[in-house]
Every structure is written in structure tokens, then in C-alpha cells.
Design an enzyme around this catalytic site. Sequence first.
Site, PDB file in Angstrom:
ATOM      1  N   HIS A   1     -40.810  47.275 -43.011  1.00  0.00           N
ATOM      2  CA  HIS A   1     -41.729  46.193 -43.359  1.00  0.00           C
ATOM      3  C   HIS A   1     -41.987  45.337 -42.122  1.00  0.00           C
ATOM      4  CE1 HIS A   1     -40.336  46.550 -47.799  1.00  0.00           C
ATOM      5  NE2 HIS A   1     -41.538  47.083 -47.670  1.00  0.00           N
TER       6      HIS A   1
ATOM      7  N   TYR B   1     -36.606  43.626 -41.064  1.00  0.00           N
ATOM      8  CA  TYR B   1     -35.257  44.209 -41.111  1.00  0.00           C
ATOM      9  C   TYR B   1     -35.037  45.178 -42.283  1.00  0.00           C
ATOM     10  CZ  TYR B   1     -34.956  39.764 -38.574  1.00  0.00           C
ATOM     11  OH  TYR B   1     -35.214  38.683 -37.761  1.00  0.00           O
ATOM     12  N   HIS B   2     -36.024  46.040 -42.558  1.00  0.00           N
ATOM     13  CA  HIS B   2     -35.901  46.973 -43.677  1.00  0.00           C
ATOM     14  C   HIS B   2     -36.157  48.430 -43.271  1.00  0.00           C
ATOM     15  CE1 HIS B   2     -37.221  43.340 -46.368  1.00  0.00           C
ATOM     16  NE2 HIS B   2     -35.956  43.247 -45.990  1.00  0.00           N
ATOM     17  N   PRO B   3     -35.526  48.946 -42.216  1.00  0.00           N
ATOM     18  CA  PRO B   3     -35.757  50.355 -41.865  1.00  0.00           C
ATOM     19  C   PRO B   3     -35.221  51.285 -42.948  1.00  0.00           C
ATOM     20  CG  PRO B   3     -33.944  49.470 -40.573  1.00  0.00           C
ATOM     21  CD  PRO B   3     -34.564  48.305 -41.301  1.00  0.00           C
TER      22      PRO B   3
END
Length: 541
Positions: free
Chosen positions: A296, A469-471
Site C-alpha cells: 500500500h 508498511y504492508h508488503p
Amino acid sequence: MSSDTAYDYVVIGAGSAGCVLANRLSADPGARVLLLEAGPKDSYPWIHIPVGYFKTMHNPATDWCLKTEPDPGLNGRSLAWPRGKVLGGSSSINGLLYIRGQPQDYDQWRQLGCTGWSWEDVLPLFKRSEHQERGPDEFHGTGGPLSVSDMRVRRDICDAYIAAAEELGIPRNPDCNGAMQEGAGYFQLTARNGRRCSSAVAFLRPVLDRPNLTVMTGATVQRLVLTGKRVTGVEVWVDGAVKRIEVRREVVLSAGAIHSPHILELSGIGRGEVMQRVGIPVVHHLPGVGENLQDHLQARSMYRSSVPTLNDEVNNFFRKMLIGVEYILFRRGPMSMGASQAYIFARTSPAMDTPDVQFHIQPLSSDKPGEGLHRYSAFTASVCQLRPESRGRLEPRSSDPRQAPAIHPNYLATHTDQRTIVEGMKLARRLAATKALSPFIVEELDPGAKVKTDEELLVHARNTATTIYHPAGTCKMGVDAMAVVDPALRVHGIEGLRVADASIMPTLVSGNTNAPTIMIGEKASDLILAAARHASYAAAA
């Protein structure tokens, strides 16, 4: 190289999913379970204070401090990608926001061939984990290890954003994890009595006294040991030496969307040509490893405020002391805040069936976590596209496990992604112009009045947008040729090996990823324990 006693299960990574697995698998007293974590114990005090993410992100004591490669979609910028390196993993350094995503996310996984992963299948797992402060209902559970609580502070600016959303036809919604996601309200947090409830606190700490559970910190995995096409051990670097750990049943990779595929490729499992390029012998060609990377991307709008914000309190010595006293005495106030306070889930077009953007509202402003707040009154609203089409990749730089992989996010690579980020920024301006919110605004600081057209907004996003911070997605679950694991999370073509973390997501969920990753840990535990029971019945027959 020394050899330790064999374990039935070895879980690699004590993060959001890994701590769940350690808890659930060790509930069987007949199974010896080892949990490996490259980072230290979670004894750093700021981990447990909600606002402490300002101290833990970009801190090498608790963060892998990864950086992406220069990204063409961001005009050649490289981004810092914080990832937790401590018991609890990223759940020990994240913003504490509890979001599950949309039911349609999981139904889509089922449509992609991932049997057992529809919303109907996973909702009971979310409820099982949860201890919901508001009590149980159709969508929420109580009695689970993970405390989910209401925000212990409210701010006028956040209230104004919720009212502004209503002016634009976006409904108030006090529970975006309930009957519908669309709407505006205050986030709930993974917190208990004003303190962070990380996966380590929720799932690991209560079972540390189990004699069949061993937790090894400071243990960096070098590679998986294979006998033919079966994993039979793990090599780890710990206490200055390489140790080989034997595995009787299964290894579960829960090292996250970056390190799980990296460990696979260090072990010779992955894209043959990529491994050969850096001198890693190919054991099993699996072309999807490291591909399908999703994240994101957030574009921030910052406004100079007509009223004091948290910036003013933090930059005033006496008010800052009062904040500390309030937290110590009552576990309330700004130190009990998560990374954001209010949310808005909205559609950028009436043609959308469900929200396609998410806003994170903060009564503060800063350049990035860890760098302190600005010395003037201001607040922030960041917007991210919930379901990006762009796909990136990871590649090992060498055969040395100590060298981080090259991260190529490939942001804003499709027209849909470009249009959505621009429309999200335009929606931010419409919110700012409402009767509810405009009295709080002196001027738009970012993007600023000079940025007007869609083209200028897109350029601004390329120059300033950053990760939220959503890999995910780099060991995707599925049945197609690029899938890395099957719906039971078993690595295709390899026995005794599963992956259970955000890397298995075929498509990124529509929201923050911590709660879904904990759910994945619950699901993996059920799958592994069911397989063990089946094996026992077969052996007894």
C-alpha cells in the site's frame, strides 16, 4: 558446525503469524516446537508503549532497516521499509491498527482456487484470536489472546474528519471490521490497558513455560537443509556459530514477505536463473518465489492548523511532561495512541462496489516516524489505494544470508493505480473544504496550492508518496504456475515445508495487514495439526 536435538516443528520468525504458530502447535504436549527469531527479546520498553513506534521504526535494535531499490514509479526514489526484528516481529513496531480487510478480499482468494480461504472460512479464525473490548457479536469474539480495544484518546480534528466524511455522503461507521467496511470512525488498536498487545505479548508470553516449546532469539537462518525434496533441517547462525537443527515433521516459514522468499532462495528453492546469477545451487525451480510483491502506497496531505495539535504538546517541555504523567497514572492520552486515530474507507467512484481507498487521520505532522514532530500546529491525512494492481519483486543479491535482498516495489506501474492515488488526493481536498473541517485549516502545506491538475498531483505522488508498511504476496498461495504454496500452505514440490505469513496473500487485503497475518497463523496451525492427526490415524491403522 554443531547439531542440536531434533524438533517436531521449527517455526522460522517470531512475528505476527509465527507467535500464533508457536502457541497453537505447542498446545500438543507430545510435539517439540522450536521458534527461531533473528532479533532479540522484546524487552525494549518503547515496544510496549503504543506511541513507541516512533522509537522502534528505523532503529536497528528492533528493525531490519530495509531499503528498496530506486523505483521508477517514484521518480527513482528509494524508500525505507521498516520490518520488525524482535520477538513479535512487525507487530512489535507497527501502529497497532486492527483492520481485517473486506469479505470480498477473501472470497476472491477462494475464486482464485484457494479452497478454505473464503470470508465464511476465515471469520471464525479472526474471532478465535480476538478479545474484543466491546464484547462478542456476529463479527467479533471474546476470550482470545489478542486484545482489541477502543482508542483511549479523542481529538477534535478527528471528530471533524468523521463529520466531513458525512457531509460528502460517507457514513459514520464505528466498526469497519463489522457488517461493512465503508465509512468513517476511530480505529481500534491491538492494545490491552493502554499497552501494546503484540503477537508476542498475546500468543507467546502466556505459553513460554511449556516444556515442549523452545524460543531461540538472535538466531539468523542460513538455509533450509534438504534431503532430496524434503526439508530435514535448518542451519542457523547463533552465538557466533552455525548450528544444524533437525526437523522430524515440518518447518514453517513465518519470516515475513521479505525474508520468507529470501530464505527459500538461499536454500535453492525459487527462480533458477535468479539463484544461479548469484551462485546459489538450484535445488528446486519454483518461479513464483519473490514475485507478486504488493504494498500500500500512501500520499499524505498536511494542513497548518488553526488550533493546537499534538505537535504543540510534544514541543512544549511542560505539556510533554504532563503527557507522560497522564500515561503513567491512567494509561491514557497521546502516549496510548496508535499510528493513526481515525479512518475513512471510501470509494473514489460510484462505479466501485466497495471502498478502494483508505485514509489514516493523525492530529500531528512529521516527515517520518522517528524524526520528531513539526514545530508548528498541523495535522495529516494520508490516503492509500486498497487494491493496487502494480506488482514488484525481490531478488537475492548474493548467496550470503547476511545481505538483504534487492526490493523492487514497482509502485504506480498501472493506469488504475495512478488514477486511484490522484482521485484519493482530490478526495482529501474535498474533505478539507467541508463545513466541518475547513475551520481547522489555515493552509494546505502538502501538496500545496501550486499543485492543481491531475498531472501535477501524480507527479507530486511520485515525488513524495511512501509505504504504509504492508508488503505482501511474495510466496503467493494458489494453484497456478506462479503459486509458491498450495491452499494448505505447503510449498509446491517440497515436502515438510510450509509458509505462513503475509507473503502467501495472492492479492493484498483491503487494509492494514497485521490482523490478517495473525489469522493466517491461526489457519496454518489448524492445517498442520489436522495433518498430524491424519498421519497418526494412518500409522495406527
